[in-house]
Motif scaffolding. Structure first.
Motif, PDB file in Angstrom:
ATOM      1  N   ASP A   1       0.843  -1.195   0.000  1.00 23.53           N
ATOM      2  CA  ASP A   1       0.000   0.000   0.000  1.00 23.53           C
ATOM      3  C   ASP A   1       0.882   1.250   0.000  1.00 23.53           C
TER       4      ASP A   1
ATOM      5  N   THR B   1     -12.554  -5.437   0.530  1.00 22.58           N
ATOM      6  CA  THR B   1     -13.168  -4.535   1.501  1.00 22.58           C
ATOM      7  C   THR B   1     -14.693  -4.596   1.332  1.00 22.58           C
TER       8      THR B   1
ATOM      9  N   THR C   1     -18.434  -2.659   1.259  1.00 20.14           N
ATOM     10  CA  THR C   1     -19.006  -1.333   0.952  1.00 20.14           C
ATOM     11  C   THR C   1     -19.710  -0.764   2.185  1.00 20.14           C
TER      12      THR C   1
ATOM     13  N   HIS D   1     -18.900  -7.045  -1.282  1.00 17.35           N
ATOM     14  CA  HIS D   1     -17.460  -7.142  -1.080  1.00 17.35           C
ATOM     15  C   HIS D   1     -16.800  -6.658  -2.364  1.00 17.35           C
TER      16      HIS D   1
ATOM     17  N   VAL E   1     -15.615   2.963  -1.815  1.00 15.86           N
ATOM     18  CA  VAL E   1     -14.511   2.312  -1.101  1.00 15.86           C
ATOM     19  C   VAL E   1     -13.210   2.759  -1.761  1.00 15.86           C
TER      20      VAL E   1
ATOM     21  N   PHE F   1      -8.662   2.208  -2.075  1.00 17.76           N
ATOM     22  CA  PHE F   1      -7.403   1.481  -1.853  1.00 17.76           C
ATOM     23  C   PHE F   1      -6.269   2.454  -2.169  1.00 17.76           C
TER      24      PHE F   1
END
Ligand code: CU
Length: 316
Positions: free
Chosen positions: A153, A165, A167, A173, A259, A261
């Motif tokens: 990350d 992850t 929502t 998912h 979501v 990342f």
């Protein structure tokens, strides 16, 4: 029987040990080789070359690399130079006879025309250097942390694909995988996006969402996506290095269902340019010409001396 078994299997064991040792000894981070060129007339304090060459005694005089990279300096000048770590002086100070201050980290010693010298930088840091003969010739190598060889990350923490992850509406998912797993500029990156129900088992068909990439505080890419049988692929080529946020917005048409990342885009720190290549090959050509002239000259001298000797002997 046991003895016989050992005799039969030991070569195999040896081979396995050798292969394992080779695999273990392969470095985690592969170093690259970077070229720094000492151009012609670099020893001249009034050296001030015009376009396309920058005003530098070492090209590039400010080189960014990663730990584990090797730098090779190529002397394209007609006189000897050194690459000595430490603090150089200004052009004026150099002309008035002041010397540089070596710090003892590295020193090439004198390298002549067409010759080169390499040094591997293992640790991150800033390494200033100069030429011990012409201490106004100065350069710096900035060594950055190496890139981890695993997906990570924006903080460098290891992640496992697909990164999953849930929502905010707790209906889906969302999973993401990027290929290649280390993102660099100028390379087409595939983002493989997966959508499951909340149990994480049933793929979600024709779920719409926005695929958005943010970098350095601004949106650089936005694309409408549909999960085709639960998956979707988005491609992007990054032009700048730096951390990025990948956001899935309005998942299932719900404006609050977002979501995100994050990871890092790495830049190509330095590429050998066509000009560098031309200069390097000309330096090598110079060396070849000098060697040829030397050999031809030496041969000529020997043959000439022989002829003169023969002539005198014949006369006497
Ligand atoms: Cu020099």
């Amino acid at each position: 029987m046991d003895d016989q078994k050992i005799t039969v299997y030991s070569p195999m064991v040896v081979i396995i040990i050798i292969i394992t040792t080779i695999i273990i000894s392969i470095p985690v981070v592969y170093g690259e080789e970077k070229i720094v060129l000492i151009p012609e007339r670099a020893s001249d304090p009034s050296f001030d070359p015009q376009f396309p060459r920058p005003i530098e005694w070492y090209i590039p005089s400010n080189l960014k690399i990663r730990a584990g990279d090797t730098v090779t300096w190529v002397n394209n000048d007609t006189v000897q130079h050194t690459i000595t770590s430490g603090k150089g002086v200004s052009r004026y100070e150099g002309v008035t006879g002041r010397l540089g201050a070596p710090d003892g980290i590295f020193d090439s010693g004198l390298i002549g025309r067409g010759e080169s010298w390499s040094y591997k930088f293992e640790k991150p840091g800033r390494f200033a250097y100069f030429c011990a003969v012409h201490p106004w010739m100065i350069g710096v190598v900035i060594v950055e942390q190496p890139i981890p060889d695993y997906p990570h990350d924006a903080n460098g923490n290891r992640v496992t694909f697909p990164i999953m992850t849930v929502t905010p509406d707790r209906r889906y998912h969302v999973g993401i995988t990027w290929v290649p797993s280390i993102i660099t500029t100028g390379e087409r990156i595939a983002f493989i996006n997966d959508f499951f129900d909340i149990s994480g088992t049933i793929k979600q068909h024709l779920l719409n969402y926005y695929f958005v990439i943010y970098q350095n505080g601004r949106e650089i890419y936005r694309s409408l996506g549909y999960s085709e049988r639960g998956s979707d692929i988005k491609y992007y080529v990054f032009s700048e290095p730096g951390p990025i946020i990948i956001r899935f917005e309005e998942i299932g048409g719900n404006p609050d269902n977002n979501v995100e990342f994050n990871t890092i885009v790495y830049g190509e720190v330095y590429e050998v340019s066509d000009i560098d290549r031309a200069l390097i090959s000309s330096a090598k050509m110079d060396t070849m010409i000098i060697h040829t002239i030397t050999y031809v000259g030496m041969t000529g001298l020997v043959v000439g001396a022989g002829i003169i000797l023969w002539w005198f002997r014949r006369k006497s």
